[in-house]
Motif scaffolding. Structure first.
Motif, PDB file in Angstrom:
ATOM      1  N   GLY A 159     -20.370  24.615 -52.995  1.00  0.00           N
ATOM      2  CA  GLY A 159     -19.840  25.223 -54.205  1.00  0.00           C
ATOM      3  C   GLY A 159     -18.699  26.144 -54.099  1.00  0.00           C
ATOM      4  N   CYS A 160     -18.507  26.464 -53.010  1.00  0.00           N
ATOM      5  CA  CYS A 160     -17.398  27.413 -52.608  1.00  0.00           C
ATOM      6  C   CYS A 160     -15.884  26.694 -52.310  1.00  0.00           C
ATOM      7  CB  CYS A 160     -17.769  28.254 -51.359  1.00  0.00           C
ATOM      8  SG  CYS A 160     -19.341  29.473 -51.531  1.00  0.00           S
ATOM      9  N   THR A 161     -14.952  27.551 -52.259  1.00  0.00           N
ATOM     10  CA  THR A 161     -13.502  26.720 -52.014  1.00  0.00           C
ATOM     11  C   THR A 161     -13.378  26.631 -50.754  1.00  0.00           C
ATOM     12  OG1 THR A 161     -12.626  28.888 -52.069  1.00  0.00           O
ATOM     13  CG2 THR A 161     -12.826  27.723 -54.072  1.00  0.00           C
ATOM     14  N   GLU A 162     -12.477  26.149 -50.020  1.00  0.00           N
ATOM     15  CA  GLU A 162     -12.196  26.160 -48.465  1.00  0.00           C
ATOM     16  C   GLU A 162     -11.789  27.508 -47.950  1.00  0.00           C
ATOM     17  OE1 GLU A 162      -9.274  23.301 -47.509  1.00  0.00           O
ATOM     18  OE2 GLU A 162     -10.253  21.537 -48.146  1.00  0.00           O
ATOM     19  N   GLU A 163     -11.055  28.289 -48.827  1.00  0.00           N
ATOM     20  CA  GLU A 163     -10.866  29.611 -48.432  1.00  0.00           C
ATOM     21  C   GLU A 163     -12.060  30.552 -48.444  1.00  0.00           C
ATOM     22  OE1 GLU A 163      -9.272  27.937 -50.834  1.00  0.00           O
ATOM     23  OE2 GLU A 163      -7.494  27.590 -49.951  1.00  0.00           O
ATOM     24  N   GLU A 164     -13.104  30.402 -49.389  1.00  0.00           N
ATOM     25  CA  GLU A 164     -14.233  31.281 -49.347  1.00  0.00           C
ATOM     26  C   GLU A 164     -15.235  30.950 -48.100  1.00  0.00           C
ATOM     27  OE1 GLU A 164     -14.906  32.023 -54.048  1.00  0.00           O
ATOM     28  OE2 GLU A 164     -15.579  30.045 -53.394  1.00  0.00           O
ATOM     29  N   ALA A 165     -15.287  29.364 -47.832  1.00  0.00           N
ATOM     30  CA  ALA A 165     -15.994  29.118 -46.745  1.00  0.00           C
ATOM     31  C   ALA A 165     -15.605  29.605 -45.603  1.00  0.00           C
ATOM     32  CB  ALA A 165     -15.804  27.483 -46.695  1.00  0.00           C
ATOM     33  N   GLU A 166     -14.089  29.735 -45.392  1.00  0.00           N
ATOM     34  CA  GLU A 166     -13.721  30.079 -44.306  1.00  0.00           C
ATOM     35  C   GLU A 166     -13.903  31.816 -43.916  1.00  0.00           C
ATOM     36  OE1 GLU A 166     -11.730  30.492 -40.234  1.00  0.00           O
ATOM     37  OE2 GLU A 166     -12.435  28.837 -41.509  1.00  0.00           O
ATOM     38  N   GLU A 167     -13.758  32.408 -45.220  1.00  0.00           N
ATOM     39  CA  GLU A 167     -13.919  33.687 -45.113  1.00  0.00           C
ATOM     40  C   GLU A 167     -15.595  34.174 -44.873  1.00  0.00           C
ATOM     41  OE1 GLU A 167     -13.388  37.461 -48.360  1.00  0.00           O
ATOM     42  OE2 GLU A 167     -14.182  35.440 -49.106  1.00  0.00           O
ATOM     43  N   LEU A 168     -16.335  33.406 -45.202  1.00  0.00           N
ATOM     44  CA  LEU A 168     -17.733  33.624 -44.805  1.00  0.00           C
ATOM     45  C   LEU A 168     -18.211  33.220 -43.519  1.00  0.00           C
ATOM     46  CD1 LEU A 168     -19.373  31.987 -47.885  1.00  0.00           C
ATOM     47  CD2 LEU A 168     -19.501  34.339 -47.381  1.00  0.00           C
ATOM     48  N   LYS A 169     -17.344  32.282 -43.016  1.00  0.00           N
ATOM     49  CA  LYS A 169     -17.539  31.995 -41.263  1.00  0.00           C
ATOM     50  C   LYS A 169     -17.206  33.184 -40.648  1.00  0.00           C
ATOM     51  CE  LYS A 169     -16.211  28.752 -37.799  1.00  0.00           C
ATOM     52  NZ  LYS A 169     -15.267  27.238 -37.777  1.00  0.00           N
ATOM     53  N   GLN A 170     -15.833  33.595 -40.860  1.00  0.00           N
ATOM     54  CA  GLN A 170     -15.284  34.668 -40.116  1.00  0.00           C
ATOM     55  C   GLN A 170     -16.255  36.030 -40.241  1.00  0.00           C
ATOM     56  OE1 GLN A 170     -12.785  34.739 -38.347  1.00  0.00           O
ATOM     57  NE2 GLN A 170     -12.485  32.419 -38.947  1.00  0.00           N
ATOM     58  N   LEU A 171     -16.768  36.252 -41.482  1.00  0.00           N
ATOM     59  CA  LEU A 171     -17.897  37.285 -41.724  1.00  0.00           C
ATOM     60  C   LEU A 171     -18.908  37.145 -40.579  1.00  0.00           C
ATOM     61  CD1 LEU A 171     -18.691  40.008 -42.923  1.00  0.00           C
ATOM     62  CD2 LEU A 171     -19.858  38.721 -44.637  1.00  0.00           C
ATOM     63  N   ARG A 172     -19.598  35.880 -40.512  1.00  0.00           N
ATOM     64  CA  ARG A 172     -20.760  35.596 -39.556  1.00  0.00           C
ATOM     65  C   ARG A 172     -20.276  35.628 -38.076  1.00  0.00           C
ATOM     66  NH1 ARG A 172     -21.378  30.927 -41.530  1.00  0.00           N
ATOM     67  NH2 ARG A 172     -20.515  29.502 -40.090  1.00  0.00           N
ATOM     68  N   TYR A 173     -19.000  35.537 -37.657  1.00  0.00           N
ATOM     69  CA  TYR A 173     -18.656  35.770 -36.275  1.00  0.00           C
ATOM     70  C   TYR A 173     -18.333  37.267 -35.932  1.00  0.00           C
ATOM     71  CZ  TYR A 173     -18.125  31.030 -34.613  1.00  0.00           C
ATOM     72  OH  TYR A 173     -18.543  29.654 -34.157  1.00  0.00           O
ATOM     73  N   ALA A 174     -18.120  37.915 -37.245  1.00  0.00           N
ATOM     74  CA  ALA A 174     -18.040  39.243 -36.822  1.00  0.00           C
ATOM     75  C   ALA A 174     -19.009  40.313 -36.732  1.00  0.00           C
ATOM     76  CB  ALA A 174     -17.405  40.035 -38.274  1.00  0.00           C
ATOM     77  N   PHE A 175     -20.402  39.582 -37.023  1.00  0.00           N
ATOM     78  CA  PHE A 175     -21.831  40.249 -36.597  1.00  0.00           C
ATOM     79  C   PHE A 175     -22.355  39.649 -35.448  1.00  0.00           C
ATOM     80  CE2 PHE A 175     -20.825  41.408 -41.032  1.00  0.00           C
ATOM     81  CZ  PHE A 175     -21.322  42.891 -40.730  1.00  0.00           C
TER      82      PHE A 175
END
Length: 508
Positions: free
Chosen positions: A284-300
């Motif tokens: 249900g997320c946009t491509e931009e949102e999906a990428e933002e979530l992925k970057q956050l996952r890599y940040a931790f």
């Protein structure tokens, strides 16, 4: 004549002087009386305040009306009876020789830390240790600076467990490095039973008088522990861990506001940024949102799983339901448009845009920010654990509790609701629901058949009495102790009468 006039003048002066001196005496007397009255009032009020405090400790409802008249106002505008603590009868302190000190640093959110605190009390009791007030997680995603005493009532915590374990606010200075003591830093092994702590941890105290557990989540087994230890876990969770009076007061105010409008559901909508990033769920997320979530996952770095296929996770039932999916499921379960729903969560990812479908289906959706004045919440802002504590209080008190993901809050709230008489908690079978949702949305399954299938899937998932599911060698997959503390839900040593053979879900 001159002499007489002088005499007369002197006499008049003496009279005036005497009158002046008399006035000073009277004024001094009045000042003394006033001073005595002020001192007496101070003494009386001090004694009265002390009397009220003592009575509140032992019989908190005895002087409720009296104390409210003295204070005159309540900063949170709540009834006194909502904020008065339960009577605490101080039991005799347990007399034992401490083998050392146990320090602990919690990790995770509020309810993960809560369960860890309960577990570490058990470890301290088992090993005859002195427990130091826990340090809360300040480095997680939420970066909450709250200390233990910002969330929990420290004095109640210490006093209510004094007959079981000794608890101190801080490690005595004499056990610091300055005096030659070295603290052992270590994480205990996950899902360990009492044998591990007795055989592996206790011997370490011969060398180290202080051990610091730097990770405490899920470090005690769900099953297989002695009955007295399991029941002590419940006592810590349900009785000793009370929130601060400020949190309790505001939480009860929220509950009262909701109850005045009728029955209500607490919906733990775990569609928040941290959960989506951690789980890799982007349905249900946009491509931009999906990428933002992925970057956050890599940040931790401590979120170990990085490359995640969202749809695979979703098909396995490992994703929180989206707000749109939740709206369909609640309607299928029979909730109508008039249902009052309290959203127990932080900021929904996508904000009001993602809540639109849910709000359209259920217009009576509210959040704490909508029910309280901004000044009520001001002291809790930027303290996610304190805000979560408010949601916890409302969720436990709700007529129905529905979590869209079985995280720590969902499970701990479920356990509390079982403890309070098996209050209705709908445990959503997300794997089954995803199958049904996809069939309905692609036109394969009509609404009526979809609704019937959803209800049938949850007939035995309403928080009824049930045995904890045990999976030998797979503790992560078995039922969580704090979601179903069955040993604490019935009298005697067995729950057979309550649970019955038909409710058994034990798997071996």
């Amino acid at each position: 004549m001159e002499v007489r006039s002088e005499s007369l003048g002197l006499g008049r002066f003496d009279k005036e002087k005497g009158s002046l001196l008399g006035g000073q005496v009277i004024q001094r007397t009045r000042l003394q009386v006033w001073f005595i009255r002020v001192c007496s009032s101070i003494v009386i009020w001090t004694c009265l305040v002390q009397l009220v405090a003592v009575c509140e400790l032992w019989h908190p409802r005895l002087l409720t009306g009296l104390s409210s008249r003295f204070t005159g106002v309540s900063t949170l505008s709540v009834r006194v009876e909502d904020t008065v603590p339960s009577p605490l009868i101080l039991l005799s302190a347990r007399n034992y020789t401490s083998n050392g000190f146990l320090k602990m640093s919690c990790n995770g959110g509020l309810n993960q830390m809560r369960a860890a605190i309960c577990d570490m009390v058990i470890v301290a009791r088992l090993l005859n240790l002195t427990l130091v007030i826990p340090e809360l997680d300040k480095k997680s995603f939420w970066a909450d600076p709250s200390n233990f005493d910002d969330i929990f009532n420290v004095r109640h915590f210490i006093d209510s467990l004094r007959d079981e374990v000794r608890i101190v606010k801080r490690l005595p200075k004499r056990f610091g490095r300055k005096f030659g003591y070295q603290t052992l830093e270590m994480p205990p092994v996950s899902w360990s039973n009492e044998k591990y702590y007795l055989e592996q941890i206790l011997p370490l105290y011969a060398k180290y008088k202080v051990i610091h557990f730097n990770r405490t989540d899920t470090r005690l087994a769900n099953n297989g522990l002695p009955l007295d230890l399991q029941r002590l876990r419940c006592r810590v969770n349900f009785q000793a861990l009370k929130f601060t009076p400020e949190i309790e007061a505001l939480g009860h105010k929220l509950v009262r506001i909701l109850q005045e409008k009728g029955t209500f559901m607490a919906l733990h909508l775990r569609y928040e940024m941290d959960m989506l990033a951690f789980s890799g769920c982007t349905h249900g997320c946009t491509e931009e949102e999906a990428e933002e979530l992925k970057q956050l996952r890599y940040a931790f770095p401590w979120w170990k799983e990085k490359e995640i296929i969202s749809e695979v996770k979703r098909s396995e039932g490992l994703c929180p339901l989206t707000p749109e999916e939740t709206a369909l499921i609640l309607k299928a379960l029979g909730f109508d448009r008039d249902t009052q729903i309290y959203i127990a969560s932080g900021e929904i990812y996508g904000s009001e845009r993602r809540l639109a479908a849910l709000r359209f289906a259920f217009p009576r959706i509210v959040k704490k920010e909508m029910l309280l004045d901004p000044e009520d919440l001001q002291q809790f802002q930027n303290h996610s654990s304190q805000m979560a504590a408010l949601d916890f209080i409302v969720s436990v008190a709700s007529n129905t509790f529905v979590p869209t993901y079985d995280g720590n809050m969902a499970r701990v709230v479920e356990g509390h609701r079982r403890y309070l008489g098996f209050k209705r908690t709908i445990q959503l079978d997300r794997k089954r629901l995803v199958e049904l949702l996809d069939l309905h949305q692609n036109g394969t399954l009509s609404w009526n058949k979809f609704s019937v299938a959803v209800r049938l899937a949850h007939e035995r998932k309403m928080g009824q009495p049930a045995r904890r599911r045990v999976l030998i060698e797979k503790p992560k997959e078995e039922d969580y102790f704090y979601a179903n503390p069955q040993e604490c839900l019935c009298e005697g040593t067995s729950c057979d009468d309550l649970l019955g053979p038909g409710n058994s879900t034990v798997a071996r």
